[in-house]
Design an enzyme around this catalytic site. Structure first.
Site, short mmCIF file in Angstrom:
data_model
loop_
_atom_site.label_atom_id
_atom_site.label_comp_id
_atom_site.label_asym_id
_atom_site.label_seq_id
_atom_site.Cartn_x
_atom_site.Cartn_y
_atom_site.Cartn_z
N HIS A 101 7.75 -12.73 7.59
CA HIS A 101 7.35 -11.55 6.81
C HIS A 101 6.93 -10.45 7.80
CE1 HIS A 101 5.04 -8.91 4.22
NE2 HIS A 101 5.70 -9.45 3.20
N GLU A 173 13.49 -6.87 3.23
CA GLU A 173 12.29 -6.09 2.92
C GLU A 173 12.17 -4.95 3.94
OE1 GLU A 173 9.31 -8.56 0.40
OE2 GLU A 173 8.78 -8.72 2.50
P1 PGA Z 1 5.02 -5.20 -2.15
O1 PGA Z 1 5.09 -6.38 -1.08
O2 PGA Z 1 5.79 -5.65 -3.37
O3 PGA Z 1 3.56 -5.02 -2.41
O4 PGA Z 1 5.64 -4.01 -1.52
C1 PGA Z 1 6.29 -7.07 -0.86
C2 PGA Z 1 6.10 -8.02 0.30
O5 PGA Z 1 5.41 -7.65 1.25
O6 PGA Z 1 6.60 -9.16 0.29
#
Ligand code: PGA
Length: 262
Positions: A101, A173
């Site tokens: 992540h 992401e």
């Molecule tokens: P968010 O986080 O939906 O608050 O943007 C997503 C993540 O960090 O996995």
């Protein structure tokens, strides 16, 4: 021409609770979720609570409805690694583990090698790794998105064989779209689809046709108003949700929308 992607794959809705909720709050939340959702064909729901809540929640869980996901793991199987939790210790508790992540990469300085070893440890222990990849705002501005995604995929999956692909999920992401990042902005589907195509192409070039079955999720400021649009992007098989997953009503709304989109 828009590439054509596998449409028969499950849709994954994964809530990443990050460092929120006590054990008691996690349990109340899970109770609410279990009461309000039923098993949905073609949709896999998972939540990633804090490590300390995994064991108590695993006793409360109905795995036909929801599965558990760890937020992190240690790549070693056992030994003198104070403060760490081995994937081997997560066996039986979780089906999934988030690896790489952006908060692990940029706040805790995890390297590509750390992430590669964690992905391997997950696969070795029969836990599906959700490998997160994504470019930062400045990498995007400098036109480096494609290189960053390719590098993160190549290094994260470098010890993975074709036969292991059933234990891999990719989560795209973009760091600039994550709600915890200062000045984050919400990505529009056009921002995302080129990256999804690139990820799918890279997987196919590396692993061949088998890679078509690797789920690719989107994550970054997903909420009930925008989740439908993300879920209809070709090649997206689900969502990794942070902030909105902390509010049970919003998470349930997202699940309902995923059901309709499916
Ligand atoms: P968010 O986080 O939906 O608050 O943007 C997503 C993540 O960090 O996995």
């Amino acid at each position: 021409m828009q590439p054509c992607y596998n449409k028969i794959m499950k849709t994954y809705i994964v809530g990443n609770w990050k460092m929120n909720f006590t054990i008691g709050e996690s349990s109340i939340y899970l109770h609410k979720l279990l009461k309000r959702i039923s098993p949905i064909k073609g949709i896999q729901i998972a939540v990633a609570p804090s490590l300390i809540a995994l064991q108590p929640l695993s006793l409360q869980l109905d795995r036909k409805k929801i599965k558990l996901c760890a937020q992190n793991c240690c790549a070693k199987d056992f030994g003198a690694y104070t403060g760490e939790t081995a994937v081997a210790q997560l066996r039986g508790l979780v089906d999934y583990c988030i690896v790489g992540h952006s908060e692990r990469r940029y706040v805790f300085n995890e390297t590509d090698k750390d992430i590669r070893d964690k992905v391997s440890a997950c696969v070795r222990n029969n836990i599906t790794a959700i490998l997160c990849i994504g470019e930062t705002e400045s990498e995007r501005t400098f036109g480096e998105t494609a290189d960053v995604l390719r590098d993160q995929l190549t290094s994260g999956l470098s010890d993975i064989a074709k036969e292991d692909l059933g234990k891999i999920i990719i989560a795209y992401e973009p760091v600039w779209a994550i709600s915890s990042v200062k000045g984050a902005r919400v990505a529009v589907p056009d921002d995302i689809s080129a990256s999804i195509d690139l990820i799918r192409k890279h997987l196919k070039d590396t692993f061949g046709k088998d890679a078509e079955n690797v789920p690719v999720l989107y994550g970054g400021s997903v909420n009930p108003s925008n989740c439908g649009a993300y879920l209809t992007i070709p090649g997206v098989n689900g969502l990794l949700i942070g902030g909105s997953s902390l509010i049970a009503d919003q998470f349930i709304d997202i699940i309902d929308i995923a059901k309709r989109v499916k």
